[in-house]
Design an enzyme around this catalytic site. Structure first.
Site, short mmCIF file in Angstrom:
data_model
loop_
_atom_site.label_atom_id
_atom_site.label_comp_id
_atom_site.label_asym_id
_atom_site.label_seq_id
_atom_site.Cartn_x
_atom_site.Cartn_y
_atom_site.Cartn_z
N TYR A 91 -2.04 -0.52 10.36
CA TYR A 91 -1.99 -0.73 8.92
C TYR A 91 -0.65 -0.27 8.37
O TYR A 91 -0.02 -0.97 7.57
CB TYR A 91 -3.14 0.03 8.25
CG TYR A 91 -3.34 -0.32 6.80
CD1 TYR A 91 -4.01 -1.47 6.43
CD2 TYR A 91 -2.86 0.52 5.79
CE1 TYR A 91 -4.20 -1.80 5.10
CE2 TYR A 91 -3.05 0.21 4.45
CZ TYR A 91 -3.73 -0.96 4.11
OH TYR A 91 -3.92 -1.27 2.79
N SER A 99 0.85 -1.18 0.00
CA SER A 99 0.00 0.00 0.00
C SER A 99 0.89 1.24 0.00
O SER A 99 2.06 1.19 0.41
CB SER A 99 -0.89 0.00 1.25
OG SER A 99 -1.51 1.26 1.45
#
Length: 246
Positions: A153, A140
């Site tokens: 995350y 990501s």
């Protein structure tokens, strides 16, 4: 790598980037196993694509090593081998760090980070015996830049980037390439005007210099490149509309 006839396993394949990758592999003539925790959605996805090529579904919990091993074994039992693994399944958790419970933190780490280890461990064993293969991990933009309220995350995706490099170096001599793709925000059921509202959706769009949110098939295109290009290993390709160039 010529993808025709190759066997690809895609986690998180019931929807979004995973489903787009499955479609792209089928278009290249590969055989595909889509794996997802969403059993109903996964079965529907496989059924909808059965006329496009050889595709099967298996339910998987990527946070469980036994489940991931069963997934790899299933692909080999059904198609005879595994040439490609796309470790794409993941979850997010947006909350203030001081309110983040250990249980919630560990769940994100288990799904996003431990799953990379489990998939690589069991796929590589077979790839080494078959003359090589390729692994593509979904990272990501938040593996490269920080974002408030995304502590777990950020940690998990940053780890994915370095795990990718380490695996690539360790197994290059076995003709196994390991890369990652790092998307920006991508249109999905959860990332849309309808789901987020016009104001918040507009804020996300404004973070991408290209002026829009990404599309799942654009990420899948990068996954196909990383599958086919035999001279690319140990890298993370950012497909982010310029997000991290700022």
């Amino acid at each position: 790598m010529d993808l025709a006839g190759k066997v690809a396993v895609v986690t998180g394949g019931a929807s979004g980037i995973g489903l787009a990758a499955a479609k792209a592999y089928l278009a290249k003539g590969a055989k595909v196993v889509i794996a997802d925790f969403n059993e109903e959605g996964g079965k529907q996805a496989a059924e909808s694509l059965k006329n496009d090529g050889d595709i099967l579904f298996i339910k998987v919990d990527v946070a469980s090593e036994d489940s991931v091993k069963s997934m790899i074994d299933f692909a080999i039992e059904q198609f005879g081998t595994i040439d490609l693994l796309v470790s794409n399944a993941g979850i997010g958790a947006l909350t203030e760090t001081h309110e983040l419970s250990y249980e919630d933190y560990h769940k994100v780490i288990a799904v996003n980070q431990d799953s990379i280890f489990f998939g690589a461990k069991h796929a590589i064993r077979h790839m080494m015996n078959n003359g090589g293969g390729a692994i593509i991990n979904t990272s990501s933009i938040l593996g490269s830049v920080g974002e408030g309220a995304a502590f777990a995350y950020n940690a998990s995706k940053g780890a994915v980037n370095l795990m990718t490099k380490s695996l690539a170096l360790q197994y290059a001599k076995h003709n196994i390439r390991v890369n990652a793709v790092a998307p920006g925000y991508v249109e999905s059921g959860m990332v849309s005007r309808e789901a987020l509202g016009e104001e918040f959706y507009g804020q996300l769009v404004s973070k991408h210099p290209i002026g829009r949110i990404g599309k799942a098939d654009e990420i899948a295109h990068a996954i196909i490149f990383l599958s086919e290009n035999d001279f690319t290993t140990g890298t993370t390709i950012l497909v982010d509309g310029g997000y991290t160039a700022q």
